[in-house]
Structure formats: structure tokens, C-alpha cells
Design a protein around this motif. Sequence first.
Motif, PDB file in Angstrom:
ATOM      1  N   ASN A  55      -7.499  -8.041  -4.741  1.00 19.75           N
ATOM      2  CA  ASN A  55      -7.237  -6.690  -4.242  1.00 19.75           C
ATOM      3  C   ASN A  55      -7.796  -6.531  -2.822  1.00 19.75           C
ATOM      4  OD1 ASN A  55      -6.223  -4.059  -4.495  1.00 19.75           O
ATOM      5  ND2 ASN A  55      -8.131  -3.302  -5.352  1.00 19.75           N
ATOM      6  N   LYS A  58      -6.448   6.107  -0.470  1.00 16.03           N
ATOM      7  CA  LYS A  58      -5.104   5.902  -1.002  1.00 16.03           C
ATOM      8  C   LYS A  58      -4.334   4.802  -0.276  1.00 16.03           C
ATOM      9  CE  LYS A  58      -4.860  10.533  -2.761  1.00 16.03           C
ATOM     10  NZ  LYS A  58      -4.117  11.614  -3.206  1.00 16.03           N
ATOM     11  N   LEU A  77      -5.103   1.460  -1.111  1.00 18.99           N
ATOM     12  CA  LEU A  77      -5.310   0.244  -1.879  1.00 18.99           C
ATOM     13  C   LEU A  77      -3.958  -0.325  -2.279  1.00 18.99           C
ATOM     14  CD1 LEU A  77      -8.307   1.210  -4.173  1.00 18.99           C
ATOM     15  CD2 LEU A  77      -8.334  -0.227  -2.133  1.00 18.99           C
ATOM     16  N   SER A 125      -5.791  -6.045 -10.729  1.00 18.18           N
ATOM     17  CA  SER A 125      -7.028  -6.042 -11.513  1.00 18.18           C
ATOM     18  C   SER A 125      -8.114  -6.942 -10.939  1.00 18.18           C
ATOM     19  CB  SER A 125      -6.749  -6.419 -12.972  1.00 18.18           C
ATOM     20  OG  SER A 125      -6.153  -7.698 -13.040  1.00 18.18           O
ATOM     21  N   CYS A 135       2.652   2.868  -2.216  1.00 17.11           N
ATOM     22  CA  CYS A 135       2.961   3.122  -3.621  1.00 17.11           C
ATOM     23  C   CYS A 135       3.482   4.541  -3.870  1.00 17.11           C
ATOM     24  CB  CYS A 135       1.727   2.865  -4.483  1.00 17.11           C
ATOM     25  SG  CYS A 135       1.195   1.139  -4.430  1.00 17.11           S
ATOM     26  N   SER A 176      -1.962  -1.441 -10.835  1.00 17.53           N
ATOM     27  CA  SER A 176      -3.091  -1.799  -9.976  1.00 17.53           C
ATOM     28  C   SER A 176      -3.325  -3.307 -10.042  1.00 17.53           C
ATOM     29  CB  SER A 176      -4.348  -1.050 -10.403  1.00 17.53           C
ATOM     30  OG  SER A 176      -4.690  -1.401 -11.720  1.00 17.53           O
ATOM     31  N   GLY A 216      -1.071  -2.227  -4.455  1.00 18.83           N
ATOM     32  CA  GLY A 216      -0.698  -2.270  -5.857  1.00 18.83           C
ATOM     33  C   GLY A 216       0.587  -3.066  -6.015  1.00 18.83           C
ATOM     34  N   THR A 239       0.842  -1.198   0.000  1.00 18.79           N
ATOM     35  CA  THR A 239       0.000   0.000   0.000  1.00 18.79           C
ATOM     36  C   THR A 239       0.880   1.252   0.000  1.00 18.79           C
ATOM     37  OG1 THR A 239      -0.136  -0.017   2.403  1.00 18.79           O
ATOM     38  CG2 THR A 239      -1.913  -1.128   1.203  1.00 18.79           C
TER      39      THR A 239
END
Length: 187
Positions: A138, A164, A166, A133, A119, A131, A168, A117
Motif C-alpha cells: 500500500n 483520501k 490511499l 491489505s 476510487c 483496500s 485501492g 487513488t
Amino acid sequence: MKQHLLSAWMVLDPLYFSCTRLTYLDETNNIFRVRLTKYKGRELLLSDGTRIAKNDVLVKIHLHNVRLLRDIYPIKSDVRRARVIYQHVLRSLPGIETFIQSHKRSDEIKGIIGITTLCKGAERLGFEVFSISNPFYNWLKWVTFLPILLLSVNGNSLQRLGKKTLPGYLVMSKDKLKLLYSSTHEK
């Protein structure tokens, strides 16, 4: 409460480590633990032209979260915490480059990959951010990162947790890693 959770995590971390096939690069100086993995996601095209496709061999990087949390726990400023994390990663990436160059499967390895997280600022280190998908994967990764997120933020930052955060993919090709972090490369 956070101190008790962190203490419990420190006790459980060696058990987690023994179950994951992770390898320490250098227990004292490197913030990463690594393992080889076969990539299973969608095809990625990196900015240097490297294609990462299903079953390509990558080095999976894992932040040593217990060590990192212990280092940033006493720091109150989120900006200062981010700076400390950035410096740990910056100092540790040459060790990953050395690990790849000396690995018996070096020719097969196409790059490094991590899921995080954290990023923001990753591009400055040479990573490309993609990201995730698959919505279920996720969500699953976000749930597994939740304890880390809860332990790493200050009380006044809790309200920003959903924004912010999430997860990746952070990806870097082996060639770019060598260009930026090789100990033999003139900077």
C-alpha cells in the motif's frame, strides 16, 4: 515547474511503456493501456458472485497518465477535472470489453483490475473498490502515485493530498463489464 515535470514525463513515458508489456487498445480514443496478469492478492468476492482467487487471469488496466494529465492540466476546477477523468474512463471501458471478448484467452479471463487513488465515483462506473491489505505494498503504491498526485492537483488542493489518496484495487468481473459496456448490448 509542473509543466517541466509533465514534459519530462512525456519523454520518459515511451520508455516506461516498452518495459511493461502494456498494450494500447486504441492510441487515440482509449485512456487505458492493458496487459494480462495473474492475480496475487487475497481472495475477493464480487457482488455478482464472481470469486477472484490467487492466479486467476485478469486484465490489468493502467490509465495513460501522461495523456490524462495533459488533458486536465489546464483545468483549474477539481470538480471539472474529476468529470473529465470520469468521461475518459466511461468512453474507454467498452474498448476493454471488446479486447476481452476478442482475446485468445477470453475464456480464462475473470475480470479487470486496476490500482488507483481515484476510487471516488468508481462504483458509478461498475467497479468495486477493495483496500490493499499489505501495508508495505500500500505504501509502495502510494509513493509511486505521488508524482501523479502532485501533478494533478491545484496549489490549493495540496493540503488535501494525504487525505483520501490511499490507493485501492478497482475490480469488475468480466460478466458485469459485458453487461454494462458491451457494444452488442442494448442499453
